[in-house]
Enzyme design. Sequence first.
Site, PDB file in Angstrom:
ATOM      1  N   ASN A 206      41.314  39.042  41.235  1.00 37.52           N
ATOM      2  CA  ASN A 206      41.621  39.718  39.964  1.00 37.52           C
ATOM      3  C   ASN A 206      43.092  39.507  39.640  1.00 37.52           C
ATOM      4  O   ASN A 206      43.803  38.816  40.373  1.00 37.52           O
ATOM      5  CB  ASN A 206      41.261  41.206  40.041  1.00 37.52           C
ATOM      6  CG  ASN A 206      42.014  41.887  41.166  1.00 37.52           C
ATOM      7  OD1 ASN A 206      43.232  41.963  41.151  1.00 37.52           O
ATOM      8  ND2 ASN A 206      41.292  42.354  42.173  1.00 37.52           N
ATOM      9  N   ASP A 275      35.378  44.974  43.988  1.00 35.23           N
ATOM     10  CA  ASP A 275      34.239  45.867  44.247  1.00 35.23           C
ATOM     11  C   ASP A 275      33.087  45.096  44.887  1.00 35.23           C
ATOM     12  O   ASP A 275      32.280  45.667  45.613  1.00 35.23           O
ATOM     13  CB  ASP A 275      33.777  46.515  42.941  1.00 35.23           C
ATOM     14  CG  ASP A 275      34.776  47.568  42.465  1.00 35.23           C
ATOM     15  OD1 ASP A 275      35.318  48.276  43.333  1.00 35.23           O
ATOM     16  OD2 ASP A 275      35.044  47.655  41.250  1.00 35.23           O
ATOM     17  N   LYS A 285      32.315  22.891  50.947  1.00 36.04           N
ATOM     18  CA  LYS A 285      32.553  23.007  49.498  1.00 36.04           C
ATOM     19  C   LYS A 285      31.235  22.822  48.733  1.00 36.04           C
ATOM     20  O   LYS A 285      30.506  21.849  48.995  1.00 36.04           O
ATOM     21  CB  LYS A 285      33.571  21.934  49.089  1.00 36.04           C
ATOM     22  CG  LYS A 285      33.942  21.990  47.636  1.00 36.04           C
ATOM     23  CD  LYS A 285      34.873  20.845  47.272  1.00 36.04           C
ATOM     24  CE  LYS A 285      35.019  20.771  45.765  1.00 36.04           C
ATOM     25  NZ  LYS A 285      35.618  19.520  45.334  1.00 36.04           N
ATOM     26  N   PHE A 321      44.706  54.969  42.382  1.00 42.43           N
ATOM     27  CA  PHE A 321      44.982  54.486  41.027  1.00 42.43           C
ATOM     28  C   PHE A 321      43.629  54.253  40.371  1.00 42.43           C
ATOM     29  O   PHE A 321      42.660  53.926  41.067  1.00 42.43           O
ATOM     30  CB  PHE A 321      45.760  53.162  41.065  1.00 42.43           C
ATOM     31  CG  PHE A 321      47.258  53.329  41.107  1.00 42.43           C
ATOM     32  CD1 PHE A 321      47.879  53.845  42.228  1.00 42.43           C
ATOM     33  CD2 PHE A 321      48.045  52.964  40.017  1.00 42.43           C
ATOM     34  CE1 PHE A 321      49.259  54.005  42.272  1.00 42.43           C
ATOM     35  CE2 PHE A 321      49.424  53.113  40.040  1.00 42.43           C
ATOM     36  CZ  PHE A 321      50.035  53.636  41.173  1.00 42.43           C
ATOM     37  N   LYS A 335      36.752  59.637  39.368  1.00 42.09           N
ATOM     38  CA  LYS A 335      37.140  58.962  40.621  1.00 42.09           C
ATOM     39  C   LYS A 335      37.888  59.919  41.545  1.00 42.09           C
ATOM     40  O   LYS A 335      37.709  59.887  42.758  1.00 42.09           O
ATOM     41  CB  LYS A 335      38.002  57.728  40.325  1.00 42.09           C
ATOM     42  CG  LYS A 335      37.176  56.560  39.792  1.00 42.09           C
ATOM     43  CD  LYS A 335      38.028  55.352  39.434  1.00 42.09           C
ATOM     44  CE  LYS A 335      37.142  54.260  38.844  1.00 42.09           C
ATOM     45  NZ  LYS A 335      37.870  53.160  38.250  1.00 42.09           N
ATOM     46  N   LYS A 339      36.234  60.560  45.164  1.00 39.16           N
ATOM     47  CA  LYS A 339      36.908  59.991  46.339  1.00 39.16           C
ATOM     48  C   LYS A 339      37.746  61.042  47.082  1.00 39.16           C
ATOM     49  O   LYS A 339      38.523  60.695  47.965  1.00 39.16           O
ATOM     50  CB  LYS A 339      37.759  58.789  45.915  1.00 39.16           C
ATOM     51  CG  LYS A 339      36.918  57.683  45.227  1.00 39.16           C
ATOM     52  CD  LYS A 339      37.682  56.388  45.038  1.00 39.16           C
ATOM     53  CE  LYS A 339      36.881  55.417  44.168  1.00 39.16           C
ATOM     54  NZ  LYS A 339      37.255  54.022  44.314  1.00 39.16           N
TER      55      LYS A 339
HETATM   56  O1  PMT Z   1      49.545  44.675  40.817  1.00 42.39           O
HETATM   57  P1  PMT Z   1      50.003  44.811  39.376  1.00 42.39           P
HETATM   58  O2  PMT Z   1      49.908  43.504  38.621  1.00 42.39           O
HETATM   59  O3  PMT Z   1      51.356  45.460  39.288  1.00 42.39           O
HETATM   60  O4  PMT Z   1      48.977  45.781  38.632  1.00 42.39           O
HETATM   61  C1  PMT Z   1      48.928  47.133  38.960  1.00 42.39           C
HETATM   62  C2  PMT Z   1      47.486  47.655  38.997  1.00 42.39           C
HETATM   63  C3  PMT Z   1      46.883  47.601  37.604  1.00 42.39           C
HETATM   64  C4  PMT Z   1      46.634  46.825  39.957  1.00 42.39           C
HETATM   65  C5  PMT Z   1      47.573  49.132  39.545  1.00 42.39           C
HETATM   66  O5  PMT Z   1      48.408  49.884  38.729  1.00 42.39           O
HETATM   67  C6  PMT Z   1      46.196  49.772  39.589  1.00 42.39           C
HETATM   68  O6  PMT Z   1      45.716  50.358  38.635  1.00 42.39           O
HETATM   69  N1  PMT Z   1      45.542  49.682  40.785  1.00 42.39           N
HETATM   70  C7  PMT Z   1      44.155  50.112  40.998  1.00 42.39           C
HETATM   71  C8  PMT Z   1      43.231  49.020  40.580  1.00 42.39           C
HETATM   72  C9  PMT Z   1      41.785  49.362  40.865  1.00 42.39           C
HETATM   73  O7  PMT Z   1      41.156  48.695  41.651  1.00 42.39           O
HETATM   74  O8  PMT Z   1      41.320  50.420  40.240  1.00 42.39           O
HETATM   75  P2  PMT Z   1      39.804  50.980  40.413  1.00 42.39           P
HETATM   76  O9  PMT Z   1      39.698  51.972  39.347  1.00 42.39           O
HETATM   77  O10 PMT Z   1      38.853  49.849  40.437  1.00 42.39           O
HETATM   78  O11 PMT Z   1      39.789  51.670  41.840  1.00 42.39           O
HETATM   79  C10 PMT Z   1      40.110  53.041  42.038  1.00 42.39           C
HETATM   80  C11 PMT Z   1      40.838  53.243  43.341  1.00 42.39           C
HETATM   81  O12 PMT Z   1      39.959  52.941  44.439  1.00 42.39           O
HETATM   82  C12 PMT Z   1      42.067  52.391  43.531  1.00 42.39           C
HETATM   83  O13 PMT Z   1      43.046  53.179  44.137  1.00 42.39           O
HETATM   84  C13 PMT Z   1      41.598  51.270  44.459  1.00 42.39           C
HETATM   85  O14 PMT Z   1      42.656  50.818  45.313  1.00 42.39           O
HETATM   86  C14 PMT Z   1      40.513  51.971  45.294  1.00 42.39           C
HETATM   87  N2  PMT Z   1      39.427  51.076  45.716  1.00 42.39           N
HETATM   88  C15 PMT Z   1      38.624  50.472  44.801  1.00 42.39           C
HETATM   89  C16 PMT Z   1      37.573  49.689  45.233  1.00 42.39           C
HETATM   90  C17 PMT Z   1      37.351  49.520  46.625  1.00 42.39           C
HETATM   91  N3  PMT Z   1      36.355  48.767  47.058  1.00 42.39           N
HETATM   92  N4  PMT Z   1      38.169  50.115  47.484  1.00 42.39           N
HETATM   93  C18 PMT Z   1      39.181  50.901  47.069  1.00 42.39           C
HETATM   94  O15 PMT Z   1      39.938  51.441  47.892  1.00 42.39           O
END
Ligand code: PMT
Length: 405
Positions: A206, A275, A285, A321, A335, A339
């Site tokens: 991503n 995810d 390949k 986040f 979330k 979580k």
């Molecule tokens: O890295 P940059 O370019 O500076 O960009 C910053 C950012 C946009 C990546 C950052 O600010 C941000 O929003 N990070 C969270 C991105 C994310 O995966 O969001 P989510 O809504 O999909 O996930 C929610 C939370 O669960 C996040 O804290 C994530 O780390 C966590 N997660 C998600 C999926 C997973 N399988 N495991 C997790 O721990």
Amino acid sequence: MKTKKVVVGVTGGIAAYKAAELVRLLVKEGISVKVAMTQNACRFVTPLTFEALSGRRVIYEMFGPEGTVMEHIRWGQDSDLIVIAPATANFIAKMAHGIADDFLSTCVIAATAKILVCPSMNDCMFKNPVVQENLRMLRQREWTVLEPGEGGLACGTEGPGRLPEPAHILEQVRTLLAAHDLAGIKILVSAGPTLEPIDPVRYITNRSSGKMGYALARAAVRRGGEVVLVSGPTALAPPPGVVFFPVRTAEEMRRCVFENRAGCDIVIKAAAVSDYRPKECVGQKVKKGAESISLQLVKNPDILASLGETKAQAPCILVGFAAETEDLLANAQKKLRAKNLDMIVANDVSRNDAGFETDTNLVRLVFRDGRVEDAPMMTKDEVADLVLDRARELREAWLGRSGGH
Ligand code: PMT
């Protein structure tokens, strides 16, 4: 930084021109900057350059018309920090031995402010035992002395002696001016994307650059925290002072986070974890052939949700986040509850000036008790400080409730 006052002392070396960039960066940070120059520094760069950049009168003569009585005493006592950049061998010797024969050296000897020395000179001069001994004396006074950079020098030789880059000096200034309010606190930060391999040459990932997570790690170190940074692949250098674990896949990140969570007071998950991952990573390949092919994906572990589920085993303030393109608040709140978080940073990633890859971010902080704090558009460094402020407050409130345990 907006209330901080810094004196930049420029001495007579070729790197004096780099001090102009340093002053520009400090002013941009909101710091009030005054510049003092030695007579020799004025041979390399004019005081006018620094006057234009700092917006203030530059002092370069002890008894000149630009100085007024007692400023040589006041400057070092009214400011929070004096930065000597570049610091020549001669000026280092004067500071080490208490010689005060011009405005800047008198200002330094009378100072109560912290002092940061940024040596810059020919490599043989720098390696000379006399210079090394003088620097040792300055360090013994608990002054901060930066190591010069290595590489090609103005005199044509190669070796240690280059003035550290202004951005690096700025980071030291931030560290020295920061309140050490996270001292004794262990913080784990996750950052960057994960890469989920399809075959030996392709993967799913991503747009995360790691900037947000690295800003958090950098700010936490600056504020005295003990920081572990677990990061997916990025183009960024790990901030000095962090314990750094590079990882690639979500599974590697999960393992590393769980191996390091013990003893952490605050865990902040800024990483953009995939995810889903390809069901299998094929060994060779994938060849071009069919008009269309499909890729089967399976769910990755949700690291943050697992941390939340098992929080009783490793109590900490858990911060997530939420990267959203729609229904920001509702999705973030969902979330936070799902979580078991203490706070979630709701991040609108539909804009060009926030979220992925940018240097700025627009966030809403959502708390477990239902409070929502809207932040204005900020740099990621500022967002990092705000998130750490709130995480520290949540920790203090939790310690208060649990009687310090
Ligand atoms: O890295 P940059 O370019 O500076 O960009 C910053 C950012 C946009 C990546 C950052 O600010 C941000 O929003 N990070 C969270 C991105 C994310 O995966 O969001 P989510 O809504 O999909 O996930 C929610 C939370 O669960 C996040 O804290 C994530 O780390 C966590 N997660 C998600 C999926 C997973 N399988 N495991 C997790 O721990």
